[in-house]
Design a protein around this motif. Structure first.
Motif, PDB file in Angstrom:
ATOM      1  N   VAL A  21       0.823  -1.211   0.000  1.00  0.00           N
ATOM      2  CA  VAL A  21       0.000   0.000   0.000  1.00  0.00           C
ATOM      3  C   VAL A  21       0.856   1.261   0.000  1.00  0.00           C
ATOM      4  CG1 VAL A  21      -1.708   1.304   1.327  1.00  0.00           C
ATOM      5  CG2 VAL A  21      -1.940  -1.166   1.094  1.00  0.00           C
ATOM      6  N   THR A  22       2.019   1.184   0.593  1.00  0.00           N
ATOM      7  CA  THR A  22       2.892   2.359   0.670  1.00  0.00           C
ATOM      8  C   THR A  22       3.846   2.460  -0.518  1.00  0.00           C
ATOM      9  OG1 THR A  22       4.498   1.112   2.002  1.00  0.00           O
ATOM     10  CG2 THR A  22       2.802   2.361   3.185  1.00  0.00           C
ATOM     11  N   THR A  23       3.727   1.564  -1.475  1.00  0.00           N
ATOM     12  CA  THR A  23       4.651   1.580  -2.610  1.00  0.00           C
ATOM     13  C   THR A  23       4.129   2.473  -3.729  1.00  0.00           C
ATOM     14  OG1 THR A  23       3.633  -0.326  -3.709  1.00  0.00           O
ATOM     15  CG2 THR A  23       5.359  -0.775  -2.077  1.00  0.00           C
ATOM     16  N   VAL A  24       5.028   2.929  -4.566  1.00  0.00           N
ATOM     17  CA  VAL A  24       4.660   3.759  -5.711  1.00  0.00           C
ATOM     18  C   VAL A  24       3.816   2.965  -6.700  1.00  0.00           C
ATOM     19  CG1 VAL A  24       5.564   5.045  -7.691  1.00  0.00           C
ATOM     20  CG2 VAL A  24       6.683   5.241  -5.458  1.00  0.00           C
ATOM     21  N   ASP A  25       4.150   1.698  -6.899  1.00  0.00           N
ATOM     22  CA  ASP A  25       3.416   0.868  -7.854  1.00  0.00           C
ATOM     23  C   ASP A  25       1.948   0.730  -7.472  1.00  0.00           C
ATOM     24  OD1 ASP A  25       5.590   0.485  -9.458  1.00  0.00           O
ATOM     25  OD2 ASP A  25       6.112  -1.497  -8.652  1.00  0.00           O
TER      26      ASP A  25
END
Length: 248
Positions: free
Chosen positions: A18-22
């Motif tokens: 959830v915290t990733t750019v993807d």
């Protein structure tokens, strides 16, 4: 032999990524795709050809094919990023189907992005055509025709959404021989062609919401929410059950 479905609750509540750019690229792609799809859908409803020959079979075919072709292109372009839902009830179908890996958090954020995309499309169309075409903008709205009862319109929305969501789930299943882009585009086009003269062919709450923003008509929203949501749930449960039979 029946395939095991391990960790269903873990998949639904998965917060990894959830915290990733993807992850946020996926959410953004859903919003952009929904905005573009709804914009094209509404634009075809108020083109000079459509307004002058609203009930002509050729015009109905033109509108249906435009929506279907647009979905084929958008799905082909954006599905590698987000899955290409562009519709809250399609996301609901993927969420309910335990064979897909859509978490609750992802589903909620997709829903928000899709609704914002639909609203943005409505604002864009209203700005694009201007307030002097208020009557034309009203034609973008999904409306139950006077000769159609609300119950009949809800039934059409349930059936149409069922077809669309079931095709989405089947075409994107592992091992499916279908081309997902062509399958979902054809399904949407066919359902639009069948329902345009009845209730404006909703099947997508984001599209209905965006049209209400641009055209200012909010009556009948219940038809275009209850019908698609119920149809999506039925499609997801049916697809899951039939897939279980095939696994045995």
């Amino acid at each position: 032999m029946k395939l095991e479905q391990p960790g269903i609750w873990r998949v639904l509540t998965d917060l990894r990524g959830v915290t990733t750019v993807d992850f946020w690229r996926m959410v953004f792609a859903e919003g952009i795709g929904t905005c573009l799809l709804v914009t094209i859908t509404m634009a075809t409803a108020i083109s000079p050809l459509t307004l002058s020959e609203a009930g002509d079979p050729g015009t109905l075919l033109y509108r249906s094919v435009s929506v279907g072709a647009s979905l084929v292109i958008l799905y082909q372009t954006l599905s590698p990023i987000s899955g290409g839902h562009f519709n809250p009830v399609v996301t609901l179908g993927f969420l309910v189907s335990v064979r897909t890996k859509v978490s609750i958090v992802q589903g909620v954020l997709y829903f928000i992005a899709q609704m914002v995309g639909g609203m943005s499309a409505g604002i864009l169309i209203k700005w694009w055509y201007g307030s002097e075409k208020e009557l034309s903008l009203a034609n973008t709205c999904t409306n139950v025709q006077p000769y159609v009862a609300d119950g009949q319109a809800i039934a059409i929305e349930i059936i149409g959404t069922y077809v669309v969501v079931y095709v989405y789930l089947s075409a994107t299943s592992r091992g499916s021989p279908l081309n997902p882009a062509l399958a979902v585009g054809a399904a949407v086009a066919a359902c639009h062609l069948a329902a345009l003269r009845i209730d404006g062919a909703g099947f997508n709450p984001a599209r209905t919401f965006g049209a209400a923003v641009s055209g200012g008509r909010w009556e009948g929203q219940f038809v275009y929410w209850f019908g698609p949501v119920f149809g999506s749930l039925c499609a997801a449960l049916t697809h899951h059950k039939l897939a279980d039979i095939n696994d045995n």
